[in-house]
Design an enzyme around this catalytic site. Structure first.
Site, PDB file in Angstrom:
ATOM      1  CG  ASP A   1      -0.240  -5.976  -2.827  1.00  0.00           C
ATOM      2  OD1 ASP A   1      -0.463  -4.757  -3.018  1.00  0.00           O
ATOM      3  OD2 ASP A   1       0.029  -6.449  -1.718  1.00  0.00           O
TER       4      ASP A   1
ATOM      5  CE  LYS B   1       0.754  -5.723   1.784  1.00  0.00           C
ATOM      6  NZ  LYS B   1       1.347  -5.652   0.436  1.00  0.00           N
TER       7      LYS B   1
ATOM      8  CG  LEU C   1       2.242   8.146  -1.936  1.00  0.00           C
ATOM      9  CD1 LEU C   1       2.540   7.956  -3.425  1.00  0.00           C
ATOM     10  CD2 LEU C   1       2.693   9.525  -1.484  1.00  0.00           C
TER      11      LEU C   1
END
Length: 518
Positions: free
Chosen positions: A346, A305, A250
């Protein structure tokens, strides 16, 4: 300005006329008539379709592709040259001929005579490799320019990996003439957009995915609306999401809508990066060694990551303390001098989503019993935030050893996932991919665990309401959706990368619209 050409591969003349009208309505800068798809394929039919394009005031490229170069049908060479001649005599703006055929005297002489009759038309000489990159891209380009200096070279190859894209972009950036260089496939999709920064003559789009004429071709609507095609120039700042997969992210919709509202000359792209640490570092070298690309920041998702953390450790200029404790970087900011800084949003996104939904400050988590389900990257981020706030955390995982290892790092408890049925935790947070689209019928916990005294938080955001959340809601538990975490981490990341305050209501609207539509 790079032209956005819509390829039309419809079968009947009437269908082609309809597609021309649609392409005009969608703002195409030109159309490509792939006449090798046409039935019937006759010079008179092609001439009539060129006149239709003229009536719509849109330039047309007529192509009758050789089957050896990806063409439909198996039309003889004589027929294909008849079609190009007819198009030129009808006043077409461009004809596309394969370079491998043009070097033949019989083909070259006919096309030269037809071009003399239509001196305003331009010749595109093309070469395609559907198996991978050309063995000598620059050499092929120079051969085309040598044989026909007035022609527009068109070189299209398959990118086996995103790192195959940069040679083609370099060729365009350094070219002193109109040229078309594109990479096919999902890994090569970025070249279809970044060609506008590199100075390419044109790029190709389709009207629907079903009518794409090459792998990785995006629709004209997607190019214009999602990727801000009309705003791209050689000064556009580039951002993107780096991961595998990235097609359904998104983030491009969020960032590009925010850029549009803020009037920024910026673009956010999906970068499909396959492989591990080596491929990651090669990609970073590719973008950092090309300052003209103006890549300013990257969102980093699975599986990169930890690769981003290692890269920032060794080659970055700054690494925030939080990624060190979490063991993951999800945000890379690139300075104007090429210096790279690493961050993680996060953790903040998760804790902010939880506390704001519950209507408490972070201090309100002190001594609250929390179950973190999963010992992967999301579990690390959530465990770090909860333990820092003073919550009493137990990490549950299918592999007990991984839960214990993570628990030692954050000085909390560990247990096997089988023991979740006995938990006394008030807050249960799913940090696994269980229940994620398309496997939406699964939950990591039994439904009897829920009650009105529980809080259910799922870091999965697609679907918007997972089975984990549905079963919790049915028992009266309070819910925190993964969308709320995603919205908050996206807003925090935007602040870091762009250096401006995003409209969180706008981000929420985009996320919920996309998830509801899906």
């Amino acid at each position: 300005m790079t032209i956005l050409a819509v390829s039309i591969s419809a079968g009947t003349p009437e269908q082609v006329r309809q597609r021309i009208e649609q392409a005009v309505q969608e703002g195409a800068g030109a159309i490509e008539l792939r006449t090798d798809f046409l039935q019937p394929l006759e010079p008179s039919v092609v001439s009539e379709l060129v006149h239709v394009a003229h009536s719509k005031k849109i330039p047309a490229i007529v192509t009758c592709r050789d089957s050896a170069q990806g063409g439909a049908g198996n039309w003889p060479e004589e027929k294909r040259i008849d079609i190009l001649e007819a198009a030129l005599d009808a006043g077409v703006s461009f004809v596309d001929c394969e370079f491998s055929r043009y070097v033949l005297n019989s083909v070259r002489s006919r096309l030269r005579l037809a071009l003399q009759r239509n001196p305003k038309a331009r010749l595109i000489l093309s070469a395609h490799d559907f198996s991978g990159p050309f063995e000598d891209l620059t050499g092929l380009y120079e051969s085309i320019v040598t044989v026909c200096p007035e022609a527009i070279p068109k070189l299209v190859y398959t990118a086996r990996h995103i790192n195959d894209c940069f040679e083609g972009l370099d060729l365009l950036h350094n070219s002193d003439r109109d040229a078309i260089v594109l990479a096919m496939g999902e890994a090569g999709m970025i070249t279809r957009i970044l060609t506008a920064k590199a100075g390419g003559f044109l790029t190709f789009a389709c009207l629907s995915h079903q009518e794409a004429t090459a792998p990785g071709q995006a629709t004209a609507e997607r190019m214009k609306k999602l990727y801000r095609w009309d705003q791209i120039n050689n000064q556009t700042q580039i951002y993107g999401i780096l991961g595998n997969p990235v097609a359904h992210s998104l983030s491009p919709a969020i960032y590009n809508d925010c850029f549009e509202s803020a009037g920024l000359n910026a673009l956010y792209l999906p970068f499909l990066l396959e492989g591990g640490q080596s491929e990651f570092e090669t990609f970073m070298h590719q973008i950092l060694s090309r300052p003209w690309l103006h890549v300013r920041g990257l969102s980093v998702t699975l599986p990169h990551k930890t690769h981003a953390l290692e890269f920032t450790h060794r080659k970055g200029s700054f690494l925030d303390n939080l990624p060190e404790s979490i063991g993951a970087v999800n945000t890379l900011k690139i300075g104007f001098n090429g210096l790279v800084s690493g961050y993680n949003t996060d953790c903040a996104g998760a804790i902010d989503a939880l506390t704001e939904t519950l209507g408490i400050g972070r201090h309100g988590l002190h001594n609250r019993r929390a179950a973190v389900i999963g010992a992967g990257g999301a579990g690390r981020a959530v465990a770090a935030g909860l333990t820092e706030a003073g919550a009493r955390v137990t990490i549950y995982n299918r592999t007990l050893r991984k839960a214990q290892s993570l628990a030692r790092e954050f000085r909390c408890q560990a247990a096997s996932l089988e023991e979740i049925k006995n938990t006394d935790a008030e807050i249960l947070i799913n940090c696994t991919s269980i229940g994620m689209h398309p496997h939406t019928d699964s939950s990591p916990v039994p439904p009897e665990i829920w009650g009105p005294d529980k809080v259910a938080f799922d870091t999965v955001y697609n679907p918007l309401k997972t089975r984990f959340l549905q079963e919790a809601q049915a028992a009266g538990a309070q819910l925190v959706t993964g969308a709320e975490m995603f919205i908050r981490q996206a807003a925090a990341q935007y602040r870091l990368l762009v250096g401006a305050e995003p409209d969180e209501k706008q981000i929420r609207r985009i996320v919920l619209d996309c998830l509801t539509k899906d």
